[in-house]
Design a protein around this motif. Sequence first.
Motif, mmCIF file in Angstrom:
data_model
loop_
_atom_site.group_PDB
_atom_site.id
_atom_site.type_symbol
_atom_site.label_atom_id
_atom_site.label_comp_id
_atom_site.label_asym_id
_atom_site.label_seq_id
_atom_site.Cartn_x
_atom_site.Cartn_y
_atom_site.Cartn_z
ATOM 1 N N ASP A 147 0.236 -3.966 11.691
ATOM 2 C CA ASP A 147 1.471 -4.777 11.452
ATOM 3 C C ASP A 147 2.062 -4.648 9.875
ATOM 4 O O ASP A 147 3.285 -5.648 9.519
ATOM 5 N N ALA A 148 1.986 -3.312 9.346
ATOM 6 C CA ALA A 148 2.407 -3.201 8.273
ATOM 7 C C ALA A 148 3.696 -2.848 8.327
ATOM 8 O O ALA A 148 3.897 -1.994 9.583
ATOM 9 N N VAL A 149 5.388 -3.019 7.907
ATOM 10 C CA VAL A 149 6.094 -1.745 7.520
ATOM 11 C C VAL A 149 5.911 -1.132 7.153
ATOM 12 O O VAL A 149 6.008 -0.901 5.755
ATOM 13 N N VAL A 150 6.244 0.203 7.668
ATOM 14 C CA VAL A 150 6.990 1.459 7.015
ATOM 15 C C VAL A 150 8.376 1.803 5.821
ATOM 16 O O VAL A 150 8.663 1.302 6.574
ATOM 17 N N LEU A 151 8.086 1.953 4.472
ATOM 18 C CA LEU A 151 9.142 2.110 3.952
ATOM 19 C C LEU A 151 9.104 3.489 2.975
ATOM 20 O O LEU A 151 8.477 3.698 2.157
ATOM 21 N N ASP A 175 0.946 -1.130 -0.129
ATOM 22 C CA ASP A 175 0.227 -0.068 -0.060
ATOM 23 C C ASP A 175 0.908 1.359 -0.030
ATOM 24 O O ASP A 175 2.066 1.076 0.643
ATOM 25 N N GLY A 176 -0.100 2.676 -0.438
ATOM 26 C CA GLY A 176 0.444 3.531 -0.291
ATOM 27 C C GLY A 176 0.474 4.341 -1.751
ATOM 28 O O GLY A 176 -0.528 3.986 -2.129
ATOM 29 N N PRO A 177 0.807 5.905 -1.022
ATOM 30 C CA PRO A 177 0.327 6.737 -2.043
ATOM 31 C C PRO A 177 0.954 7.087 -3.287
ATOM 32 O O PRO A 177 1.766 5.942 -3.973
ATOM 33 N N ALA A 178 0.697 7.968 -4.716
ATOM 34 C CA ALA A 178 0.778 7.779 -5.743
ATOM 35 C C ALA A 178 1.531 8.598 -5.636
ATOM 36 O O ALA A 178 2.601 8.855 -4.849
ATOM 37 N N LYS A 236 2.977 -6.918 5.168
ATOM 38 C CA LYS A 236 2.777 -6.307 4.604
ATOM 39 C C LYS A 236 3.902 -4.722 4.793
ATOM 40 O O LYS A 236 4.348 -5.045 5.299
ATOM 41 N N LEU A 237 3.562 -3.989 3.628
ATOM 42 C CA LEU A 237 4.234 -3.079 3.192
ATOM 43 C C LEU A 237 4.006 -2.001 2.347
ATOM 44 O O LEU A 237 2.787 -2.137 2.025
ATOM 45 N N PHE A 238 3.864 -0.841 2.633
ATOM 46 C CA PHE A 238 3.686 0.278 3.577
ATOM 47 C C PHE A 238 4.351 1.418 2.621
ATOM 48 O O PHE A 238 5.048 1.434 4.087
ATOM 49 N N VAL A 239 4.538 1.565 1.264
ATOM 50 C CA VAL A 239 5.817 2.435 1.127
ATOM 51 C C VAL A 239 4.689 4.113 0.713
ATOM 52 O O VAL A 239 4.292 4.093 0.757
ATOM 53 N N THR A 240 6.210 4.151 1.618
ATOM 54 C CA THR A 240 5.736 6.129 0.891
ATOM 55 C C THR A 240 7.141 6.877 0.762
ATOM 56 O O THR A 240 8.268 6.205 0.413
ATOM 57 N N ALA A 282 12.800 -3.234 1.116
ATOM 58 C CA ALA A 282 11.539 -4.554 0.786
ATOM 59 C C ALA A 282 11.830 -5.862 0.476
ATOM 60 O O ALA A 282 10.704 -6.290 1.661
ATOM 61 N N LEU A 283 12.374 -6.033 0.024
ATOM 62 C CA LEU A 283 12.581 -7.762 -0.216
ATOM 63 C C LEU A 283 13.217 -7.962 1.528
ATOM 64 O O LEU A 283 12.652 -9.310 2.082
#
Length: 206
Positions: free
Chosen positions: A179-183, A1-4, A121-125, A197-198
């Motif tokens: 429980d997501a890892v924020v990247l 997940d994450g914004p545009a 789960k990853l939250f990419v921002t 991420a990996l």
Amino acid sequence: DGPAASGKGTLARRIAAHYGLPHLDTGLLYRGVAKIMLDRGFPLDNIAIAEVIAQNLDLADLDAEKLRTREVGEAASVVAAHGPVRQALLELQRAFSGQPGGAVLDGRDIGTVIAPEASAKLFVTASPEERARRRFRELVGRGEIGDDAAGYDAVLADIQRRDARDSGRADAPLLVAADAVVLDTTTLDIAAAFAAALAAVEARRG
């Protein structure tokens, strides 16, 4: 997940390729609905029509290249705020995520709504300014906008509007799963972001 323009799509494709898993860019579903609305001249705020289009959407008909324009992206953000549209596409996404052996999905509500039971789960921002720079370079490269300060300012304004719309919608807003890892990829190139991420996925896989 994450914004545009956070880099989540690029990372999702690379992670899927690394593990040999199917990948779904769920944003293409909403872009597909939006593109049909635009092509047929339907108002983007006509929820009933958007819902019918979503109910009949076929993954095989989604042409990523045609769906990645600035106009379609902005329209998709409007369409994605409609609860009935999200509901219509919910089961399609859940079926994809539940494939034997796993799958990789990227979007705005994967970890919170589509696959809350996902093992990784990853939250990419990234900062709005950096995300705007990335999208600006992409659009200039495709010849959609001019290479000038006004063009960048317009893209930044689009990013900020989409952030507000995605985070503020009543149905499945953009949120970080507990429980997501924020990247944060603001200062990372693609290789460094993929390595991080990996590592996060491997840690969750045990």
